[in-house]
Design an enzyme around this catalytic site. Structure first.
Site, PDB file in Angstrom:
ATOM      1  N   CYS A 184      19.711  29.540   7.963  1.00 49.86           N
ATOM      2  CA  CYS A 184      18.445  30.121   7.767  1.00 49.86           C
ATOM      3  C   CYS A 184      17.704  29.117   6.760  1.00 49.86           C
ATOM      4  CB  CYS A 184      18.788  31.617   6.950  1.00 49.86           C
ATOM      5  SG  CYS A 184      16.866  32.510   6.833  1.00 49.86           S
ATOM      6  N   PHE A 209      14.460  28.850   5.847  1.00 50.12           N
ATOM      7  CA  PHE A 209      13.648  29.859   5.333  1.00 50.12           C
ATOM      8  C   PHE A 209      14.226  30.157   3.822  1.00 50.12           C
ATOM      9  CE2 PHE A 209      11.292  33.204   3.517  1.00 50.12           C
ATOM     10  CZ  PHE A 209      10.101  33.235   3.756  1.00 50.12           C
ATOM     11  N   CYS A 210      15.470  30.700   4.017  1.00 53.32           N
ATOM     12  CA  CYS A 210      16.072  31.313   2.924  1.00 53.32           C
ATOM     13  C   CYS A 210      16.838  30.388   1.967  1.00 53.32           C
ATOM     14  CB  CYS A 210      17.070  32.386   3.314  1.00 53.32           C
ATOM     15  SG  CYS A 210      16.518  33.760   3.896  1.00 53.32           S
ATOM     16  N   VAL A 211      17.303  29.127   2.648  1.00 48.99           N
ATOM     17  CA  VAL A 211      17.762  28.050   1.911  1.00 48.99           C
ATOM     18  C   VAL A 211      16.662  27.401   1.028  1.00 48.99           C
ATOM     19  CG1 VAL A 211      18.717  25.595   2.142  1.00 48.99           C
ATOM     20  CG2 VAL A 211      19.561  27.403   3.611  1.00 48.99           C
ATOM     21  N   HIS A 219      15.650  29.963  -1.840  1.00 49.88           N
ATOM     22  CA  HIS A 219      16.567  29.931  -3.108  1.00 49.88           C
ATOM     23  C   HIS A 219      16.432  28.460  -3.841  1.00 49.88           C
ATOM     24  CE1 HIS A 219      18.015  33.862  -2.556  1.00 49.88           C
ATOM     25  NE2 HIS A 219      18.353  33.394  -1.060  1.00 49.88           N
TER      26      HIS A 219
END
Length: 337
Positions: free
Chosen positions: A83, A85-87, A90
């Site tokens: 993912c 986007f999430c990497v 974060h």
């Protein structure tokens, strides 16, 4: 606002009412950035939105476990689930917490220099295949927050991959380390703000059964609410097709499915004929959400009323089915120290 969203139109914050307005108000207070698309994309299904927000808030933002440690786990889960986007998100949050080395290790999928953070990232990655999960690298007292964070991001990664574009910032600018660092600095004060545990629980309906791994933590109540809300697809799928989907995911070994769609043939053949377009969306979300296509959604809309709320519920059900499989593996894995 709609450009980030692939298949649903979120409830406009300026026009939100009822439960959605209450969730939005709490997000504005407690989330480091205003109006995160990861939450807004769930807004057509208000109770799913409330439960997903509660789990995210109570596991990652609130509590006593070190925030950097929980971000390391969230980054590891997001890397394992592919993912981007999430990497990227974060890595920017970790920049905001002041750890540039950990932020860039997550962004580049490298082993962090700090051995403790390295173990947490590796554990987060391994939760996708809990049959090989090492002993938890955190104290038992913090287990509800770390486990809740891992499960929250197994859910959120799938929602994001299915329903959002991968751009955290316009033009995918977050792919630059300089931009990631600058964005983190801009968010630093908000990220470090103290969040009071349990404040999201009044947004939830009912008193669902809390999992044993959560003890008395608010994380358990939030997770149980998400399980109840995302698990309720009503008449969108027949009981027989729901059982086929759960059985298929129960045999999942954590690997990413092979290219093509032949792996979908057997479960879709076993599903009720009228359920096939919806079942395809659910199975893709559970096991390969980044492969959900325009044609998949178009086929479902052609076969049903195609409301945004129903699509969110199907995607949430797929995500939850995978999360429950991961949860079962986590509870069988070696316990925390």
């Amino acid at each position: 606002m709609a450009s980030r969203y692939r298949y649903v139109t979120p409830v406009d914050p300026a026009r939100a009412t009822g439960l959605v307005a209450r969730v939005y108000a709490q997000i504005d207070r407690d989330f480091p950035t205003s109006r995160p698309p990861t939450m807004l994309t769930l807004s057509p299904a208000p109770r799913v939105l409330a439960a997903a927000w509660a789990l995210l808030r109570e596991s990652l933002f609130a509590g006593d476990a070190p925030r950097l440690g929980k971000e390391a786990v969230a980054g590891g889960v997001s890397l394992a689930n592919r993912c981007p986007f999430c990497v990227d998100a974060h890595s920017m949050l970790v920049h905001g917490l002041g750890d540039r080395r950990l932020a860039e290790a997550i962004a580049r999928d490298e082993i962090p220099d700090d051995p403790g953070h390295a173990r947490l990232v590796a554990w987060g990655k391994a939760t996708r295949t809990p049959s090989a999960l090492p002993q938890a690298p955190f104290p038992a007292a913090h287990a509800p927050e770390y486990l809740g964070t891992a499960l929250a991001f197994h859910f959120i990664n799938r929602i994001v991959s299915a329903l959002l574009t991968p751009d955290v910032l316009p033009g995918n600018a977050q792919r630059s380390a300089v931009v990631r660092a600058a964005a983190g600095r801009a968010l630093s004060r908000a990220i470090r703000r103290r969040v009071e545990p349990g404040a999201s629980l009044p947004l939830l309906a009912g008193s669902p059964q809390v999992p044993a791994w959560a003890g008395r933590s608010p994380v358990g109540i939030a997770f149980a609410a998400l399980r109840a809300e995302a698990g309720d697809v009503g008449d969108l799928l027949s009981a027989g097709t729901r059982a086929v989907i759960r059985d298929s995911v129960a045999f999942w070994d954590g690997d990413h499915p092979s290219f093509g769609s032949s792996w979908l043939d057997a479960p879709l053949w076993a599903a009720a004929e009228e359920d096939v377009p919806a079942a395809r969306i659910v199975l893709l979300t559970a096991l390969a959400p980044y492969r959900l296509t325009d044609s998949d959604v178009a086929a479902w809309r052609a076969a049903s009323p195609g409301r945004d709320a129903d699509l969110v519920r199907l995607v949430a059900f797929g995500a939850l089915t995978a999360v429950e499989h991961v949860e079962a593996g986590l509870t069988r894995a070696p316990s925390a120290a």
